[in-house]
Design a protein around this motif. Sequence first.
Motif, short mmCIF file in Angstrom:
data_model
loop_
_atom_site.label_atom_id
_atom_site.label_comp_id
_atom_site.label_asym_id
_atom_site.label_seq_id
_atom_site.Cartn_x
_atom_site.Cartn_y
_atom_site.Cartn_z
N SER A 1 0.79 -1.36 -0.11
CA SER A 1 -0.03 -0.12 0.24
C SER A 1 0.74 1.47 0.00
CB SER A 1 -1.15 0.08 0.76
OG SER A 1 -0.35 -0.17 2.45
N VAL A 2 0.30 1.82 0.19
CA VAL A 2 0.87 3.72 -0.05
C VAL A 2 -0.72 4.71 0.05
CG1 VAL A 2 2.12 5.81 -1.46
CG2 VAL A 2 1.69 3.02 -3.01
N LEU A 3 0.07 5.39 1.26
CA LEU A 3 -0.95 6.38 1.98
C LEU A 3 -2.00 5.42 2.66
CD1 LEU A 3 -0.92 9.35 -0.15
CD2 LEU A 3 1.29 8.92 1.62
N GLY A 4 -1.45 3.39 2.82
CA GLY A 4 -2.75 3.16 3.46
C GLY A 4 -3.65 2.56 2.25
N ILE A 5 -3.79 2.88 0.80
CA ILE A 5 -3.76 2.77 -0.50
C ILE A 5 -3.07 1.40 -0.89
CG2 ILE A 5 -5.16 3.31 -2.75
CD1 ILE A 5 -5.28 6.01 -1.00
N SER A 6 -4.02 0.51 -1.55
CA SER A 6 -2.87 -0.35 -1.74
C SER A 6 -2.60 -0.30 -3.75
CB SER A 6 -4.57 -1.52 -2.45
OG SER A 6 -4.15 -3.02 -3.31
N THR A 7 -2.27 -0.82 -4.17
CA THR A 7 -1.01 -0.99 -4.93
C THR A 7 -1.79 -1.23 -6.26
OG1 THR A 7 -0.06 -2.58 -4.84
CG2 THR A 7 2.03 -0.17 -3.89
N GLN A 8 -2.65 -2.21 -6.08
CA GLN A 8 -3.21 -2.44 -6.91
C GLN A 8 -4.69 -1.54 -7.71
OE1 GLN A 8 -2.54 -5.28 -8.74
NE2 GLN A 8 -4.26 -4.23 -10.20
N VAL A 9 -5.13 -1.10 -6.63
CA VAL A 9 -6.01 0.15 -7.01
C VAL A 9 -5.61 1.55 -7.76
CG1 VAL A 9 -7.12 2.13 -6.29
CG2 VAL A 9 -7.32 0.10 -4.37
N PHE A 10 -4.23 1.95 -7.67
CA PHE A 10 -3.60 2.69 -8.54
C PHE A 10 -3.63 2.43 -10.03
CE2 PHE A 10 -2.52 3.87 -4.35
CZ PHE A 10 -2.56 5.35 -4.72
N THR A 11 -2.83 0.99 -10.07
CA THR A 11 -3.13 -0.02 -10.89
C THR A 11 -4.11 -0.45 -11.38
OG1 THR A 11 -1.00 -1.40 -10.48
CG2 THR A 11 -1.74 -2.14 -12.53
N ASP A 12 -4.97 -0.22 -11.18
CA ASP A 12 -6.04 -0.68 -11.84
C ASP A 12 -7.09 0.90 -12.58
OD1 ASP A 12 -6.45 -3.14 -11.16
OD2 ASP A 12 -7.42 -3.44 -9.46
N ALA A 13 -6.67 1.58 -11.52
CA ALA A 13 -7.04 3.06 -12.29
C ALA A 13 -6.19 3.47 -13.83
CB ALA A 13 -6.79 3.94 -11.07
N ILE A 14 -5.36 3.03 -13.50
CA ILE A 14 -4.46 3.30 -14.73
C ILE A 14 -4.60 2.20 -16.28
CG2 ILE A 14 -1.94 2.87 -16.23
CD1 ILE A 14 -2.73 5.11 -14.10
N LEU A 15 -5.17 1.15 -15.67
CA LEU A 15 -5.51 0.38 -17.14
C LEU A 15 -7.07 0.16 -17.22
CD1 LEU A 15 -4.61 -3.19 -15.23
CD2 LEU A 15 -3.67 -2.70 -17.28
N SER A 16 -7.69 0.99 -16.46
CA SER A 16 -9.33 1.82 -16.75
C SER A 16 -8.92 2.85 -18.15
CB SER A 16 -9.49 1.90 -15.89
OG SER A 16 -10.18 0.86 -15.20
N GLY A 17 -7.58 3.75 -17.47
CA GLY A 17 -7.46 5.21 -18.25
C GLY A 17 -6.88 4.02 -19.49
N ILE A 18 -6.29 3.68 -20.14
CA ILE A 18 -5.38 2.44 -21.20
C ILE A 18 -6.60 2.60 -21.38
CG2 ILE A 18 -4.75 0.79 -21.48
CD1 ILE A 18 -2.71 0.75 -19.67
N ALA A 19 -8.14 1.57 -21.65
CA ALA A 19 -8.69 0.48 -21.86
C ALA A 19 -9.63 2.17 -22.58
CB ALA A 19 -9.93 0.42 -21.10
N GLN A 20 -9.62 3.49 -22.06
CA GLN A 20 -10.43 4.23 -22.92
C GLN A 20 -9.57 4.71 -23.47
OE1 GLN A 20 -13.32 5.38 -22.84
NE2 GLN A 20 -13.92 3.63 -21.37
N TYR A 21 -8.19 4.86 -23.83
CA TYR A 21 -7.42 5.66 -24.19
C TYR A 21 -7.28 4.58 -25.47
CZ TYR A 21 -3.06 7.21 -26.44
OH TYR A 21 -1.80 7.90 -27.34
N LYS A 22 -7.27 3.88 -25.83
CA LYS A 22 -7.58 2.34 -26.87
C LYS A 22 -8.58 2.83 -27.23
CE LYS A 22 -5.34 -1.43 -25.93
NZ LYS A 22 -5.08 -2.67 -25.58
N SER A 23 -9.75 3.67 -26.80
CA SER A 23 -11.46 3.05 -27.26
C SER A 23 -11.40 3.91 -28.45
CB SER A 23 -12.36 2.69 -26.21
OG SER A 23 -12.45 4.39 -25.87
N VAL A 24 -10.64 5.16 -28.50
CA VAL A 24 -10.55 5.73 -29.76
C VAL A 24 -10.57 5.49 -31.36
CG1 VAL A 24 -10.82 7.91 -27.96
CG2 VAL A 24 -9.05 7.47 -29.39
#
Length: 224
Positions: free
Chosen positions: A20-43
């Motif tokens: 974790s970072v600041l008590g937040i799971s590192t996976q949460v940060f990665t999952d947010a980036i993965l969601s952003g990549i999906a939108q980036y590739k949708s155009v």
Amino acid sequence: MNSNLVKVWEQEDGSAQEESVLGISTQVFTDAILSGIAQYKSVNKFHPITAGGSRAWEEIVASFRQMVVDQYVGWKSIHRDGMAQLVNAGQQLTIVVTSGDSNTGLDNDVQPRTRNQKGQATQNIVEANYPLFEDIATIDELLSSADAHQTWVFLYAIDKKKSEVRFELSLPTETQLSGAKGKLKISQWSQRFLFEPVPFEGQISKPTPPTFTDDTDFFDPIKK
């Protein structure tokens, strides 16, 4: 490795060296980036040229804030001065999300800057962090205490050439004027947590775990 920098890698078995970072799971940060990549590739070619970057930022902000609010006690999603923020009043922490330049997520001698020019709200955030560094002998003292409010930046960079997104969570301390209209870019950071880059295909590589410096024992500043 720079003394103000800690890397967050995944081990060969897929388990995180730092959970974790600041008590937040590192996976949460990665999952947010993965969601952003999906939108980036949708155009496609019919979208405006800025659509991919805009959609990625919107989705990273939305998914990250929703996951943190849904999964962790004390966090609230707010808008202040036109800026989307995550705030934990009890822990005196704030997180904002923005894109960074090509140095984002890299362990080198050049500190990253925010990619886009910012206004007075960004200046206020950085100035609010200034008292954290007055009369403090070491960074260890700073991160072992949540007595003063800290505003952190979830900084990411989309690298088209390498087909990856690099990202970090960092504590800003300085801005610089950029452009003719007196806009600002955050240019200095007292502490940077680097994550393993996420490739556009969404699979994180398995690097050789690095050797950590002595300052990794204060990785979580709110840990009692």
